[in-house]
Design a protein around this motif. Sequence first.
Motif, PDB file in Angstrom:
ATOM      1  N   SER A  66       0.835  -1.212   0.000  1.00 15.12           N
ATOM      2  CA  SER A  66       0.000   0.000   0.000  1.00 15.12           C
ATOM      3  C   SER A  66       0.866   1.256   0.000  1.00 15.12           C
ATOM      4  O   SER A  66       0.487   2.282  -0.560  1.00 15.12           O
ATOM      5  CB  SER A  66      -0.914   0.023   1.225  1.00 15.12           C
ATOM      6  N   ASP A  76       1.620 -14.866 -10.442  1.00 13.72           N
ATOM      7  CA  ASP A  76       2.531 -13.711 -10.416  1.00 13.72           C
ATOM      8  C   ASP A  76       3.496 -13.874 -11.580  1.00 13.72           C
ATOM      9  O   ASP A  76       3.346 -14.796 -12.401  1.00 13.72           O
ATOM     10  CB  ASP A  76       3.299 -13.639  -9.072  1.00 13.72           C
ATOM     11  N   HIS A 112       0.263  -4.924 -13.103  1.00 16.27           N
ATOM     12  CA  HIS A 112       1.153  -4.929 -14.256  1.00 16.27           C
ATOM     13  C   HIS A 112       0.472  -5.707 -15.357  1.00 16.27           C
ATOM     14  O   HIS A 112      -0.313  -6.618 -15.108  1.00 16.27           O
ATOM     15  CB  HIS A 112       2.470  -5.587 -13.829  1.00 16.27           C
ATOM     16  N   PRO A 129      -8.780  -7.720  -1.562  1.00 16.12           N
ATOM     17  CA  PRO A 129      -8.006  -6.971  -0.573  1.00 16.12           C
ATOM     18  C   PRO A 129      -7.115  -5.918  -1.236  1.00 16.12           C
ATOM     19  O   PRO A 129      -6.721  -4.952  -0.592  1.00 16.12           O
ATOM     20  CB  PRO A 129      -7.153  -8.044   0.097  1.00 16.12           C
TER      21      PRO A 129
HETATM   22  N1  LIG Z   1      -7.327  -4.239   2.084  1.00 14.47           N
HETATM   23  C1  LIG Z   1      -6.370  -3.870   2.906  1.00 14.47           C
HETATM   24  O1  LIG Z   1      -6.654  -3.491   4.033  1.00 14.47           O
HETATM   25  C2  LIG Z   1      -4.949  -3.956   2.450  1.00 14.47           C
HETATM   26  C3  LIG Z   1      -3.933  -4.087   3.388  1.00 14.47           C
HETATM   27  C4  LIG Z   1      -2.618  -4.243   2.928  1.00 14.47           C
HETATM   28  C5  LIG Z   1      -2.350  -4.230   1.579  1.00 14.47           C
HETATM   29  N2  LIG Z   1      -3.365  -4.065   0.695  1.00 14.47           N
HETATM   30  C6  LIG Z   1      -3.141  -4.070  -0.771  1.00 14.47           C
HETATM   31  O2  LIG Z   1      -2.841  -5.368  -1.219  1.00 14.47           O
HETATM   32  C7  LIG Z   1      -2.106  -5.281  -2.440  1.00 14.47           C
HETATM   33  C8  LIG Z   1      -0.875  -6.150  -2.365  1.00 14.47           C
HETATM   34  O3  LIG Z   1      -0.004  -5.735  -1.334  1.00 14.47           O
HETATM   35  P1  LIG Z   1       1.449  -6.366  -1.197  1.00 14.47           P
HETATM   36  O4  LIG Z   1       2.077  -5.795   0.014  1.00 14.47           O
HETATM   37  O5  LIG Z   1       1.361  -7.821  -1.312  1.00 14.47           O
HETATM   38  O6  LIG Z   1       2.138  -5.676  -2.479  1.00 14.47           O
HETATM   39  P2  LIG Z   1       3.233  -6.194  -3.544  1.00 14.47           P
HETATM   40  O7  LIG Z   1       3.456  -5.051  -4.450  1.00 14.47           O
HETATM   41  O8  LIG Z   1       4.406  -6.795  -2.859  1.00 14.47           O
HETATM   42  O9  LIG Z   1       2.511  -7.383  -4.316  1.00 14.47           O
HETATM   43  C9  LIG Z   1       1.758  -7.224  -5.475  1.00 14.47           C
HETATM   44  C10 LIG Z   1       2.060  -8.416  -6.369  1.00 14.47           C
HETATM   45  O10 LIG Z   1       1.146  -8.421  -7.459  1.00 14.47           O
HETATM   46  C11 LIG Z   1       1.849  -8.890  -8.605  1.00 14.47           C
HETATM   47  N3  LIG Z   1       1.138  -8.493  -9.821  1.00 14.47           N
HETATM   48  C12 LIG Z   1       1.177  -7.302 -10.486  1.00 14.47           C
HETATM   49  N4  LIG Z   1       0.393  -7.341 -11.565  1.00 14.47           N
HETATM   50  C13 LIG Z   1      -0.166  -8.583 -11.603  1.00 14.47           C
HETATM   51  C14 LIG Z   1      -1.074  -9.221 -12.485  1.00 14.47           C
HETATM   52  N5  LIG Z   1      -1.565  -8.571 -13.541  1.00 14.47           N
HETATM   53  N6  LIG Z   1      -1.434 -10.507 -12.222  1.00 14.47           N
HETATM   54  C15 LIG Z   1      -0.951 -11.162 -11.137  1.00 14.47           C
HETATM   55  N7  LIG Z   1      -0.074 -10.599 -10.269  1.00 14.47           N
HETATM   56  C16 LIG Z   1       0.311  -9.317 -10.499  1.00 14.47           C
HETATM   57  C17 LIG Z   1       3.202  -8.238  -8.444  1.00 14.47           C
HETATM   58  O11 LIG Z   1       4.175  -8.894  -9.239  1.00 14.47           O
HETATM   59  C18 LIG Z   1       3.458  -8.393  -6.952  1.00 14.47           C
HETATM   60  O12 LIG Z   1       4.130  -9.590  -6.645  1.00 14.47           O
HETATM   61  C19 LIG Z   1      -1.789  -3.812  -2.622  1.00 14.47           C
HETATM   62  O13 LIG Z   1      -2.760  -3.219  -3.484  1.00 14.47           O
HETATM   63  C20 LIG Z   1      -1.975  -3.263  -1.247  1.00 14.47           C
HETATM   64  O14 LIG Z   1      -2.286  -1.887  -1.269  1.00 14.47           O
HETATM   65  C21 LIG Z   1      -4.652  -3.937   1.110  1.00 14.47           C
END
Ligand SMILES: NC(=O)c1ccc[n+]([C@@H]2O[C@H](COP(=O)([O-])OP(=O)(O)OC[C@H]3O[C@@H](n4cnc5c(N)ncnc54)[C@H](O)[C@@H]3O)[C@@H](O)[C@H]2O)c1
Lengths: 397, 245
Positions: free
Chosen positions: A40, A217, A267, A308
């Motif tokens: 995030s 991923d 992405h 999420p």
């Molecule tokens: N709902 C909530 O309260 C809450 C809390 C924490 C994080 N989040 C959100 O969760 C998401 C993930 O967080 P994170 O810390 O794991 O981030 P991160 O950036 O480490 O992980 C995102 C992953 O998605 C992959 N990705 C990108 N495009 C893709 C696609 N088209 N298909 C499949 N995979 C793809 C990336 O390669 C990466 O590994 C973020 O949007 C973050 O804001 C939400």
Amino acid sequence: MKAVVWHGKHNVQVDRVPDPQILNPRDAIIRVTLSGICGSDLHLYNGIVPTMKEGDILGHEFMGVVVELGSGVTNFSKGDRVVVPFPISCGDCWYCKQGLWSLCDNSNPNSFMLEKLYGDTGAGIFGYSHLYGGYAGGQAEYVRVPYADVGLHKVPEELSDEQVLFLTDIFPTGYQAAENCSIRDGDTVAVWGCGPVGLLAMKSAQHLGATNVIGIDRFPERLEMAKRHCDAEVINYEEQDVAEVLHHMTGGRGPDACIDAVGTEAHGSGMEAAYDMVKQTLRLESDRPIALRQLIRACRKGGTVSIPGVYSGFVDKMPMGAVFAKGLTLRAGQTHVHRYLDPLLKLIAQGAIDTSFIITHRMALEEAPAGYRLFNEKKDGCIKIVLNPRLASGASA
Amino acid sequence: MELTEAVPRIGAGRKNRKVNVGHTERNASLMGGAALAITGIKALAGRRLLPGLAMMVAGGMFLYRGKTGYCGLYEAMGVDTSGPAPGGVLIETFVTINRTPQQVYEFWRNLENLPSFMRHLESVKVTGENTSLWKARGPAGVPVEWDAEMVADYPGQLILWHSIGEAALPNEGTVEFREAPGDRGTEVKVSIRYYPPGGAPGKAAAKLTHAVTGAQIEEDLKRLKQILETGETATAERTNNHERP
Ligand SMILES: NC(=O)c1ccc[n+]([C@@H]2O[C@H](COP(=O)([O-])OP(=O)(O)OC[C@H]3O[C@@H](n4cnc5c(N)ncnc54)[C@H](O)[C@@H]3O)[C@@H](O)[C@H]2O)c1
Ligand SMILES: [Zn+2]
Ligand SMILES: [Zn+2]
């Protein structure tokens, strides 16, 4: 004190800022011992979330030791070791009482902003833009925690910081995402994104009884982690056609539930991705729902799409027809972290789920600028960075 | 629930109160108003609290306009049966508070509490059984003040007040407390009407009207809700050496 401060897109610095103070009776001041950089935070780093101001202190995944308490906090003492849920919640409004902590009515002093955007407000969040209240975050030496009587949670001495830190956000987030799938025996749950949230959603889905878990991923180290730690089958979306592979893996039905752990900065490649990238850059579209569109098409009839991943505005070309025709259930939102603290801490203490495996980088607070760059570019096998204010810079493991 | 009064008492009218209800209609209003108010009380007695209250408020309103020749409803609908243009600015805001109507009422009824959540107010001092002195923060620190009189007071249900005498910023207001369905607390509706002083844009009172907007009152109500629900008002300040916005 030292704190990680936002100065603009792709520009965070460690600055000296005034120490926080107790302002309200229910406040506490925490000396931070460990703080995570979350996916995030990358949305802030990349300038996707509006209303950031130069000088804002980042960080919403942090824990530490109570050093000061307001007159209204009687259930904690100085010296208590605590984790702090990322949503700031009062515990008294109707939403908090219903367990919908991240929808708290009272904690966002800028509620009028979200009301204008969405029709109503959500809870304030530490270090997460002025839309979410403009609160100082916990990538710092000290942080002020409002409503500390319900916003702190004690952790037992025998568990290390790294074992409990993720109770503040991503473990409950992964868990809520899985819980929202209403998993039944025999279910296949597919998770887009093998970042920290996706990985912990897979772990949680296993724990909640999913028969098969699939991680999607493009980064080999992340897919590897999903395989090794979360017992997942994996799909590299750059090498394989996700829809087709899922179709084959599920006997043509599609996954019973699909989790979007990617969010607004998905992405992609080809025409579709170019379309969203151009529109997002021109601010004609605020989010890039590339993964979300795939989820909706792949999900089986009557299944659940659990989101999420963060979205903040408008998306284009949402396959609403598919949502309708397949009778899908959509569930989304910020995590109601408070309600998961007790049960998930128990799982950690029992050794049923370990979440510390996702940590790939341990850094000093001063190294945060390099950390953000690394994590944003997914370089050096970076999956999760934790910042330790006591670590001397350069001593990182 | 006990009613403190059978019919809202009408306070001394202001000299410059607008008249938008014709004469015959004023008499009819007086009679119809009393009838409605009485029916409202009967309904209340029969425990049909909400419709009873609504009818009473409407009844009180008709009585009010019968005596003063002024009807807020008419104005809201853009109806003027008397000729001269209607005046005043009406602000209506709503909030739901997770406390009982009686609790919210009691906090409000202690008028000296108002400045704790109404940002434009400096202080409210109770000066008599039904009167109080209101001081507002005017532009550039110039205070604007006026006397107010409570014209109706139904514990746990409704408070109605208006300014009296030569108020710099003539105004009137109602706050209603209704039990929300299914344990959702109390629905609070605040209606404030004020009459900007004409022709003197430089006057402090005229400038104050820019501070009293629907958005401001809405923020005030959120603070009221925060105080009643959480015991404090939310702030994201880092230190306490800052100016009150
Ligand atoms: N709902 C909530 O309260 C809450 C809390 C924490 C994080 N989040 C959100 O969760 C998401 C993930 O967080 P994170 O810390 O794991 O981030 P991160 O950036 O480490 O992980 C995102 C992953 O998605 C992959 N990705 C990108 N495009 C893709 C696609 N088209 N298909 C499949 N995979 C793809 C990336 O390669 C990466 O590994 C973020 O949007 C973050 O804001 C939400
Ligand atoms: Zn987070
Ligand atoms: Zn709340």
